[in-house]
Design an enzyme around this catalytic site. Structure first.
Site, mmCIF file in Angstrom:
data_model
loop_
_atom_site.group_PDB
_atom_site.id
_atom_site.type_symbol
_atom_site.label_atom_id
_atom_site.label_comp_id
_atom_site.label_asym_id
_atom_site.label_seq_id
_atom_site.Cartn_x
_atom_site.Cartn_y
_atom_site.Cartn_z
ATOM 1 N N LYS A 1 0.838 -1.216 0.000
ATOM 2 C CA LYS A 1 0.000 0.000 0.000
ATOM 3 C C LYS A 1 0.866 1.256 0.000
ATOM 4 O O LYS A 1 0.671 2.153 -0.824
ATOM 5 C CB LYS A 1 -0.912 -0.061 1.241
ATOM 6 C CG LYS A 1 -1.615 1.214 1.619
ATOM 7 C CD LYS A 1 -2.707 0.937 2.638
ATOM 8 C CE LYS A 1 -2.330 1.197 4.074
ATOM 9 N NZ LYS A 1 -2.262 2.590 4.494
ATOM 10 N N ARG B 1 -7.195 1.987 17.813
ATOM 11 C CA ARG B 1 -6.748 0.583 17.790
ATOM 12 C C ARG B 1 -6.279 0.099 19.157
ATOM 13 O O ARG B 1 -5.686 -0.968 19.267
ATOM 14 C CB ARG B 1 -5.664 0.392 16.722
ATOM 15 C CG ARG B 1 -6.251 0.443 15.321
ATOM 16 C CD ARG B 1 -5.212 0.211 14.249
ATOM 17 N NE ARG B 1 -5.833 0.180 12.933
ATOM 18 C CZ ARG B 1 -5.154 0.244 11.803
ATOM 19 N NH1 ARG B 1 -3.836 0.353 11.822
ATOM 20 N NH2 ARG B 1 -5.787 0.203 10.646
ATOM 21 N N SER C 1 6.395 9.998 11.933
ATOM 22 C CA SER C 1 5.326 9.626 11.008
ATOM 23 C C SER C 1 5.856 9.659 9.580
ATOM 24 O O SER C 1 6.299 10.693 9.091
ATOM 25 C CB SER C 1 4.141 10.593 11.137
ATOM 26 O OG SER C 1 3.346 10.521 9.968
ATOM 27 N N LYS D 1 -5.531 6.014 14.375
ATOM 28 C CA LYS D 1 -5.493 5.309 13.085
ATOM 29 C C LYS D 1 -6.929 5.215 12.552
ATOM 30 O O LYS D 1 -7.788 5.978 12.964
ATOM 31 C CB LYS D 1 -4.831 3.940 13.261
ATOM 32 C CG LYS D 1 -3.343 4.032 13.596
ATOM 33 C CD LYS D 1 -2.549 4.596 12.441
ATOM 34 C CE LYS D 1 -1.084 4.749 12.740
ATOM 35 N NZ LYS D 1 -0.370 5.460 11.670
ATOM 36 N N GLN E 1 4.078 9.271 6.951
ATOM 37 C CA GLN E 1 3.157 10.006 6.068
ATOM 38 C C GLN E 1 3.531 11.476 6.035
ATOM 39 O O GLN E 1 3.536 12.102 4.978
ATOM 40 C CB GLN E 1 1.719 9.841 6.552
ATOM 41 C CG GLN E 1 1.201 8.438 6.312
ATOM 42 C CD GLN E 1 -0.268 8.294 6.614
ATOM 43 O OE1 GLN E 1 -0.882 9.200 7.179
ATOM 44 N NE2 GLN E 1 -0.827 7.168 6.265
ATOM 45 N N ARG F 1 -8.003 -3.164 9.040
ATOM 46 C CA ARG F 1 -7.101 -4.079 9.764
ATOM 47 C C ARG F 1 -7.781 -4.667 11.001
ATOM 48 O O ARG F 1 -7.479 -5.780 11.425
ATOM 49 C CB ARG F 1 -5.806 -3.372 10.133
ATOM 50 C CG ARG F 1 -5.032 -2.903 8.903
ATOM 51 C CD ARG F 1 -3.579 -2.611 9.209
ATOM 52 N NE ARG F 1 -3.014 -1.711 8.231
ATOM 53 C CZ ARG F 1 -2.577 -2.058 7.024
ATOM 54 N NH1 ARG F 1 -2.658 -3.317 6.634
ATOM 55 N NH2 ARG F 1 -2.076 -1.167 6.194
ATOM 56 N N ASP G 1 1.300 -0.688 11.842
ATOM 57 C CA ASP G 1 0.021 -1.159 11.292
ATOM 58 C C ASP G 1 -0.333 -2.578 11.733
ATOM 59 O O ASP G 1 -1.396 -3.087 11.380
ATOM 60 C CB ASP G 1 0.056 -1.090 9.758
ATOM 61 C CG ASP G 1 0.003 0.357 9.262
ATOM 62 O OD1 ASP G 1 -0.466 1.231 10.020
ATOM 63 O OD2 ASP G 1 0.425 0.609 8.122
HETATM 64 C C1 S3P Z 1 2.047 5.015 6.159
HETATM 65 C C2 S3P Z 1 2.588 5.314 7.375
HETATM 66 C C3 S3P Z 1 1.942 4.965 8.657
HETATM 67 C C4 S3P Z 1 0.936 3.826 8.473
HETATM 68 C C5 S3P Z 1 0.022 4.045 7.297
HETATM 69 C C6 S3P Z 1 0.819 4.199 6.013
HETATM 70 C C7 S3P Z 1 2.727 5.501 4.949
HETATM 71 O O1 S3P Z 1 1.293 6.103 9.166
HETATM 72 O O2 S3P Z 1 0.170 3.698 9.646
HETATM 73 O O3 S3P Z 1 -0.857 2.948 7.142
HETATM 74 O O4 S3P Z 1 2.413 5.026 3.839
HETATM 75 O O5 S3P Z 1 3.601 6.364 5.081
HETATM 76 P P1 S3P Z 1 2.113 7.208 10.039
HETATM 77 O O6 S3P Z 1 3.314 7.494 9.281
HETATM 78 O O7 S3P Z 1 1.224 8.393 10.145
HETATM 79 O O8 S3P Z 1 2.360 6.534 11.364
#
Ligand code: S3P
Length: 425
Positions: A20, A338, A158, A334, A160, A380, A307
């Site tokens: 993903k 969770r 993080s 999340k 993301q 999940r 995750d």
């Molecule tokens: C992800 C980073 C994670 C993860 C998410 C996908 C990514 O989040 O939980 O499902 O693709 O960078 P965080 O970076 O906010 O923890």
């Protein structure tokens, strides 16, 4: 979804759908390049459909051709309707970063669940780079262009946020540096470096120089998703007599916390490295049933398996001794809470636990009773509860389980082929 337990054995070979996180990044990097990109094994699921639909609204041409997704990107156009990110926080946060660099205005929106997720952690540094962003929660309007580089210290590790800032920094003038309090998944760094972007990493710091040349085409065969593989690994460990072979799974060390933790707990997991793509290591994984000892999970390991806590919590109920999870308050924001919501569902199966603000304590092993459970709109959570149902004696029903299609639409079919008594209705 109905699961009739106990499952007596799981055996066979599985080819996992594409990762993903890597799929999202490959689509975005390709969408910013004026060259044609050919992406192999992109995840085809709810979350990536949201990303593809948003990119199409931005004028990016995307053709889905069997195993490949062909992307023709470059300059984005002003969309004439709000971009719907569905239930995908990765779509929204990463798009915010990419849009911050484009001289257009776009509204981003999504489901009620997505509207409750924090976007300020991305919006604030993007504003400091020069973007205008109307709100710290969706729906929000973003106007980009004319960005300058930034030195940003993230409050939480993080990936993301880091990935969003790297997408903005690529399109800014001047260098940017992002500091994190600990490691987080590094797919963006690997992929951008593979594309020739000047990017240095040192411990938990990333420095990126924007290039005056446009981004090259992305060429990648996306590895199998190790977070989806975690459901198969866990089920094979938990169900007696099981043996599963998982083909072509991504084993980036920033993602494999669950494998290390299970190995420490006594699990029988073999990893046979076989190739690399887009800078990502890929392996076959063979996993067999074993009895597990409990562990404490804290610190950097939490981020390396962020995750995997829903499925890990099912494992904790079946492990001998006291399992403690600490430093995991991020789990509360999340797709669902969770910690509370998941423990609340397990309580319906008879599980006893102590909840902490940043984790929980579970003493195992405990008997799981069949029950009617709720997914809380969390893919999940739904898949983890389905595996709990495979251990329970009797019929477990999971309501609103179609949310599984967000990340792993093949879940039910794969598990029923491997030997589980599981059906979508
Ligand atoms: C992800 C980073 C994670 C993860 C998410 C996908 C990514 O989040 O939980 O499902 O693709 O960078 P965080 O970076 O906010 O923890």
């Amino acid at each position: 979804m109905n699961v009739k337990g106990p499952t007596t054995q799981l055996s066979g070979e599985v080819q996992l759908p594409g990762d993903k996180s890597i799929s999202h990044r490959a689509l975005l990097h390709a969408a910013l390049s004026p060259e044609e990109s050919r992406l192999r094994n992109i995840l085809r699921a709810g979350v990536t459909t949201s990303m593809i639909n948003c990119l199409r609204e931005l004028g990016v041409e995307i053709i889905e051709a069997n195993d490949d997704v062909i992307v023709r990107g470059g300059k984005w156009i002003q969309p004439n309707k709000p971009l719907n990110c569905g239930n995908s926080a990765t779509t929204m946060r990463l798009l915010m970063g990419a849009l911050a660099g484009q001289p257009i205005t776009a509204e981003l929106t999504g489901t009620k669940g997505l509207q409750s997720r924090p976007m300020g952690r991305v919006a604030r540094p993007l504003r400091n780079m020069g973007a205008s962003i109307s709100s710290d929660n969706a729906p929000l309007v973003i106007s980009g262009g004319n960005l300058h580089g930034i030195v940003h210290h993230q409050a939480v590790a993080s990936a993301q946020v880091k990935a969003a800032l790297l997408l903005a920094a690529l399109q800014a003038t001047g260098e940017s540096t992002i500091h994190q309090p600990g490691p987080s998944r590094d797919h963006s760094e690997r992929m951008l470096r593979d594309l020739g972007v000047k990017l240095q990493t040192e411990k938990h710091k990333v420095t990126i120089q924007p290039s005056d040349k446009s981004l090259a085409a992305t060429k990648i065969s996306v590895p199998g998703d190790c977070s989806s593989a975690a459901f198969l690994i866990a089920s094979a460990v938990l169900v007696p007599e099981s043996k599963l072979t998982l083909r072509d799974v991504g084993i980036n060390p920033t993602r494999t916390g669950i494998i290390d933790v299970l190995t420490n707990m006594g699990a029988d997991i073999s990893i046979i490295a076989n190739s690399k793509s887009g800078g990502e290591p890929i392996a076959d994984i063979i996993v067999k049933h074993t009895n597990l000892k409990s562990v404490t999970i804290e610190g950097e390991t939490v981020v390396r398996m962020i995750d995997e806590f829903p499925i890990f919590t099912i494992i904790a109920t079946q492990s001998e001794g006291i399992t403690v999870v600490k430093d995991a308050a991020e789990l509360r924001i999340k797709e669902s809470d969770r910690i509370s919501s998941l423990l609340g569902e397990l309580r319906k199966m008879g599980v006893e636990f102590i909840e902490h603000t940043d984790g929980y304590t579970i003493v195992g092993p405990q008997v799981l009773n069949p029950a009617q459970l709720e997914s809380h709109g969390d893919h999940r959570m739904a898949m983890s509860l389905a595996i709990a149902g495979m251990i329970a004696q009797g019929c477990t029903k999971i309501m609103n389980s179609e949310v599984i299609d967000e990340s792993f639409p093949e879940f039910t079919k794969i598990f029923s082929q491997l030997g589980a008594n599981i059906a979508r209705k």
